[in-house]
Each structure stands twice: as structure tokens, then as C-alpha cells.
Design an enzyme around this catalytic site. Structure first.
Site, PDB file in Angstrom:
ATOM      1  N   GLU A  12      73.110  57.968 101.083  1.00  0.00           N
ATOM      2  CA  GLU A  12      71.980  58.193  99.837  1.00  0.00           C
ATOM      3  C   GLU A  12      70.960  59.560 101.159  1.00  0.00           C
ATOM      4  OE1 GLU A  12      68.839  56.147  98.006  1.00  0.00           O
ATOM      5  OE2 GLU A  12      70.258  54.751  97.358  1.00  0.00           O
ATOM      6  N   GLU A  16      74.791  50.177  94.519  1.00  0.00           N
ATOM      7  CA  GLU A  16      73.543  49.575  94.610  1.00  0.00           C
ATOM      8  C   GLU A  16      72.703  49.910  93.001  1.00  0.00           C
ATOM      9  OE1 GLU A  16      70.913  50.443  97.417  1.00  0.00           O
ATOM     10  OE2 GLU A  16      71.702  51.290  98.357  1.00  0.00           O
TER      11      GLU A  16
HETATM   12  C1  BG6 Z   1      68.735  52.129  98.453  1.00  0.00           C
HETATM   13  C2  BG6 Z   1      68.374  52.408  99.487  1.00  0.00           C
HETATM   14  O1  BG6 Z   1      68.452  54.144  97.683  1.00  0.00           O
HETATM   15  O2  BG6 Z   1      67.145  51.790  97.861  1.00  0.00           O
HETATM   16  C3  BG6 Z   1      68.256  50.682 100.102  1.00  0.00           C
HETATM   17  O3  BG6 Z   1      69.558  52.682  99.749  1.00  0.00           O
HETATM   18  C4  BG6 Z   1      67.572  50.379  99.638  1.00  0.00           C
HETATM   19  O4  BG6 Z   1      68.169  50.682 101.096  1.00  0.00           O
HETATM   20  C5  BG6 Z   1      67.080  50.988  97.606  1.00  0.00           C
HETATM   21  O5  BG6 Z   1      66.207  48.709 100.061  1.00  0.00           O
HETATM   22  C6  BG6 Z   1      65.644  49.868  97.269  1.00  0.00           C
HETATM   23  O6  BG6 Z   1      64.929  50.884  97.709  1.00  0.00           O
HETATM   24  P1  BG6 Z   1      63.023  50.103  98.692  1.00  0.00           P
HETATM   25  O7  BG6 Z   1      62.153  51.015  98.826  1.00  0.00           O
HETATM   26  O8  BG6 Z   1      62.582  49.285  97.050  1.00  0.00           O
HETATM   27  O9  BG6 Z   1      64.012  49.132  99.619  1.00  0.00           O
END
Ligand code: BG6
Length: 489
Positions: A167, A375
């Protein structure tokens, strides 16, 4: 689009989950790992947990891989800790770091799970930060290239799927939140220099992978949040396009076409920005031909014409209470807003499974490259119930509908080769520690109390296992209604 049949998935589709080193490993002070900037960044967000324990995957990796195998995983996406592998400026490789990742990779392969490795997921070693001034100085390019080569040379015999920088777009858009803006005097302009240096690092990783890993494939990992216009008012449409460019398209176009698009160049000109592109830079980027795009897609956003009387740089909900999201408003560019047609999580992230299908179609139409989902996930407040279990119905619904929409995108003709939702075990959220849990497996630890770190399969684990083992046929419910709903929308 009307389909008679429910979607099906390719027979070698990668079903797995995702994590990142600093969010899951713990053991930050063990076996020679040196500090990373993200350790310090997390500490500034106290009372949230720091990274020294996290999910203690460093000590539980065998148990974790055994659980992945039980679930039926065929892939696992994780990142390597640069400061565990190369802890100091002398560039000596830490044998204990190599040993840990070799053990993890071997354990995965023995379990029939294909490793997909991210080279960089927010955790720059402090020594690199001190020596190079973080991403601000071009000397990091050589350090990053060296680190990537160490990874490819040591693990490339077994690992064939690689991801460059996680990202990068979000690291620039959320520079303050993720610590990238540290030390900058004029972030609005400096971020484009930093971004260009990151692009050069990304290019180095792509080139080195192709040079050193036989049969290796590598791609970037954009955080993709599609932007729907709030209304059909023409100003909202253009604002949504601006948001699209300034939060993701600038990055995706560069990775695929290997040149800055005209929107970017005009934007720089308009704002008197010099990204410091030097002779030879674009030739290097030109050589970095990616093999696929790894897509992180959790949610959609809504774009509308901005209010030009005030500025709100980034959008966040820091409290975990619904309704407290502060929406960005960038005069002359765009504003973001709540979508009233979908539900939200406790952190006000839109729950919009259709955005998965939308994103995959959009990216396929623009770039014609295979994609893997690295993700997507549901972050919520959770603890063990009185029955000692976690009944995470909302997560099941989320994953079911997002996975189903990947199926619909495949049916639409998009090439997708895997689904690796966030996350396998609970782990540290980027800003909300253990309070915001994403796992299929509960880890018994909290921000205030390390507890016993035992693993507990959530209901979503059992549901996902059936989906995987049926290769996307057993949804745990009749999906015809969902498909009809999608068709007629
Ligand atoms: C993604 C990242 O953007 O979102 C992760 O690659 C991150 O590292 C995930 O944990 C969820 O975001 P957050 O802020 O809820 O942890």
C-alpha cells in the site's frame, strides 16, 4: 449481467489469509532483531498495544501453520521483517532471522501451503531511517535493493510469489498516520519526492526478483478503495475521479504503464511540485514489468465536490465508535462522505461486498493483469464468550459476500488467482492495536494484558474451511438470493 449458474473458482485457486511481520510476530527484541520505525510509531499510539508481543507468531508459528493446514489453506501471504534479517548498518545477515523465515517457509510448504511474501509492510529498520532519513533520501534505494536481493537469494528457491511494497498509495495518502511523513517540512510537496523514491525501490525489487528467482512472479500491493460519486451531479463525478487519481490511480498507472500519467504531471505543474526525477530514473522504472497486481480491498468510499472553505487532510475514526469518522475535504480536489446505502463497521468502514467485484472489474479493464486478493477483512471488537468461543457472524457474512463477489468477477471474465483475507490470527491493527480484531483465529491477548496468547478457532474459521475445501461451493447458505440481488441491482 445475468448468470444462470453460481460462480465457480479455478481448480488451483489460492485460498488463504494474510498478515504482516510487525503486526503478528512479536519478539521484537529477540534473536538479533533491531528496532523498526513502526515499533516506535505504535508506541506513540498508546494505550494501544506495542509490537513486542503482538500475536507472538514468532513463537507460535508451528501451531499457526498447523491451524492453516486444518483450515485447508493453499496459500499464506505474510511479510518479512527487514530489521530481523539485516539488523544493522554493516549489512550483516542475521542467521537467526534467516532461520526463522526458513523454518516458516518450510513448514508452510510441508503443509501444502504456497507462501506469498511481501518485502515491505511499513516496518523500516531504525538504522535505515537514521542513515538514509527514511524514504526522504535516495540512499535508501541501494539499501532496499540489497535487502530484496538477500530475500530473493535466500528464499527464492522455494518462494515464487513476491510482493514489493504494501500500500504505497496509503503510505503517501496517510503519511502522518503511518509515520512516513516524519522529518518532512512540507509534506504536501515532499510526499511526491518520497513517492518517487518508493517507485524506484519498487522497480529495483521487480527487476531483482526477475533476475534472481527462477520462475518468480512479483507485483505491487495497492490499497484499493473504489470511489463512487455521491450523486450524478457532474461536480461530484469529477470529484470522485479526482479522489480516484489522488488516492490510487496515480500509483496503479505507474506500476503498469511505467510512466507518470498526465493527471499526475498536470497536478505537479499546477501545484509547483518538483518530484525530483533524475536522469536514468524513468529508464529504471521502465524495466520493472510486473506480473500481477495484489489487491487489498476492504471497502468503498463516496466522493463529492469539496467545501472550499476548510481542509481536512485524512479521514479516520480513531475511537472504534460508529459515527465518529472524520471525512477528508481537500479544497479544489474532492471530499469523501458516508454511503447511506451500506452498513459500516465500528470504525465506520463501509461494508460493501459489491466493491470487490467493482474493483476487480475496474482494475481488469484498465490493466489486463491477473490479480490476487491479498487483503479484505472485517475489523471488530471481540473477546472470548462465556462458552469460550467467538461467534463472529458479521465476519462470516462479510467474507462470504466478498468472496462471492470475487466469484462474480471471475464469472464476468476477470482473472483472479487467490483470496487471502486479513487476517489469519488476530493481530495488531495499524492504529488500534488488538482492540480491532480481524482474525479467523482468536488470540488471547489484549492491549493491556498479554494473557496466555492461546489460539481459539472462531466460527468464521469453520465456515471458511468448508468454503475452501469445497473450492468455493459450500457457502454455508443459499447464495441464489444474493446473486439475484446482485443481478438486479
Ligand atoms: C491494510 C494494511 O491497509 O489495512 C494492514 O495493509 C492493516 O497493515 C489493514 O492492518 C487494516 O487496517 P487497520 O488500520 O484496521 O489495521
Amino acid at each position: 449481467m445475468k448468470y444462470k449458474e453460481l460462480p465457480t473458482f479455478p481448480k488451483d485457486f489460492f485460498w488463504g489469509a494474510s498478515s504482516a511481520a510487525w503486526q503478528v510476530e512479536g519478539a521484537t527484541k529477540e534473536d538479533g532483531r533491531s528496532p523498526a520505525i513502526i515499533d516506535l510509531n505504535s508506541q506513540t499510539k498508546k494505550p494501544y498495544a506495542d509490537n513486542s508481543v503482538a500475536a507472538d507468531h514468532y513463537h507460535h508459528y508451528k501451531e499457526d501453520v498447523a491451524l492453516m493446514k486444518e483450515c485447508g489453506f493453499t496459500s499464506y501471504r505474510f511479510s518479512l521483517s527487514w530489521s530481523r534479517l539485516i539488523p544493522a548498518e554493516d549489512r550483516k545477515i542475521n542467521p537467526k532471522g534467516l532461520e526463522f523465515y526458513n523454518n516458516l517457509i518450510n513448514e508452510l510448504i510441508a503443509a501444502g501451503i504456497t507462501p506469498i511474501i511481501t518485502l515491505y509492510h511499513y516496518d523500516m529498520p531504525c538504522w535505515v531511517d537514521e542513515k538514509c532519513g527514511g524514504w526522504r533520501n535516495r540512499s535508501i534505494i541501494e539499501e532496499f535493493d540489497y535487502y530484496c536481493r538477500v530475500c530473493f537469494e535466500n528464499f527464492g528457491d522455494r518462494v515464487k510469489y513476491w510482493l514489493s511494497i504494501n500500500e504505497q498509495n496509503m503510505q503517501i495518502v496517510y503519511g502522518d498516520w503511518l509515520g512516513v511523513s516524519k522529518g518532512c517540512t512540507d509534506w504536501f510537496k515532499d510526499k511526491w519526492k518520497i513517492n518517487h523514491i518508493m517507485n524506484l525501490c519498487h522497480a529495483k525489487a521487480i527487476i531483482a526478483c526477475h533476475e534472481l528467482v527462477e520462475g518468480g512472479k512479483i507485483g505491487p500491493v495497492p490499497g484499493y478503495v473504489p470511489i463512487y460519486p455521491e450523486t450524478c451531479k457532474p461536480e461530484d463525478q469529477i470529484a470522485a475521479m479526482n479522489a480516484e487519481e489522488l488516492t490510487q490511480k496515480i500509483w496503479d498507472d505507474l506500476y503498469v504503464f511505467r510512466e507518470y500519467n498526465s493527471f499526475t504531471k498536470n497536478y505537479w505543474k499546477e501545484h509547483d511540485i518538483d518530484p525530483d526525477i533524475r536522469p536514468g530514473d524513468m529508464e529504471l522504472i521502465e524495466q520493472a514489468k510486473i506480473d500481477f497486481i495484489a489487491v487489498n480491498c476492504y471497502r468503498s468510499d463516496v466522493g463529492k465536490a469539496p467545501d472550499n472553505s476548510y481542509k481536512q487532510e485524512i479521514g479516520l475514526n480513531k475511537t472504534g465508535k460508529k459515527g465518529e469518522f472524520v471525512y477528508p475535504n481537500l479544497p479544489g480536489e474532492y471530499a469523501l462522505a458516508r454511503n447511506p446505502f451500506v452498513e459500516v463497521t465500528d470504525w465506520d468502514w463501509h461494508i460493501d461486498a459489491t466493491c470487490m467485484r467493482y474493483s476487480l472489474r475496474y482494475l481488469w479493464d484498465h490493466y489486463h493483469l491477473p490479480m490476487v486478493i491479498t487483503e479484505a477483512g472485517f475489523g471488530g471488537h471481540e473477546d472470548l464468550g462465556e462458552d469460550g468461543k467467538i461467534h463472529d457472524e458479521e465476519r462470516i457474512n462479510y467474507l462470504r459476500e466478498y468472496a462471492f463477489n470475487i466469484g462474480l468477477a471471475i464469472q464476468d471474465g476477470v482473472e483472479v488467482f487467490g483470496f487471502n483475507p486479513w487476517s489469519f490470527t488476530d493481530l495488531l491493527s495499524t492504529g488500534n492495536g488488538m482492540a480491532k480484531r480481524y482474525g479467523l483465529v482468536f488470540v488471547n491477548t489484549t492491549d493491556d494484558d498479554a494473557r496466555d496468547l492461546t489460539r481459539h478457532k472462531k466460527d468464521s474459521f469453520t465456515w471458511y474451511s468448508k468454503l475452501i475445501k469445497s473450492n468455493g461451493k459450500d457457502w454455508g447458505t443459499d447464495m441464489t438470493a444474493w446473486q439475484d440481488f446482485q443481478k438486479n441491482k
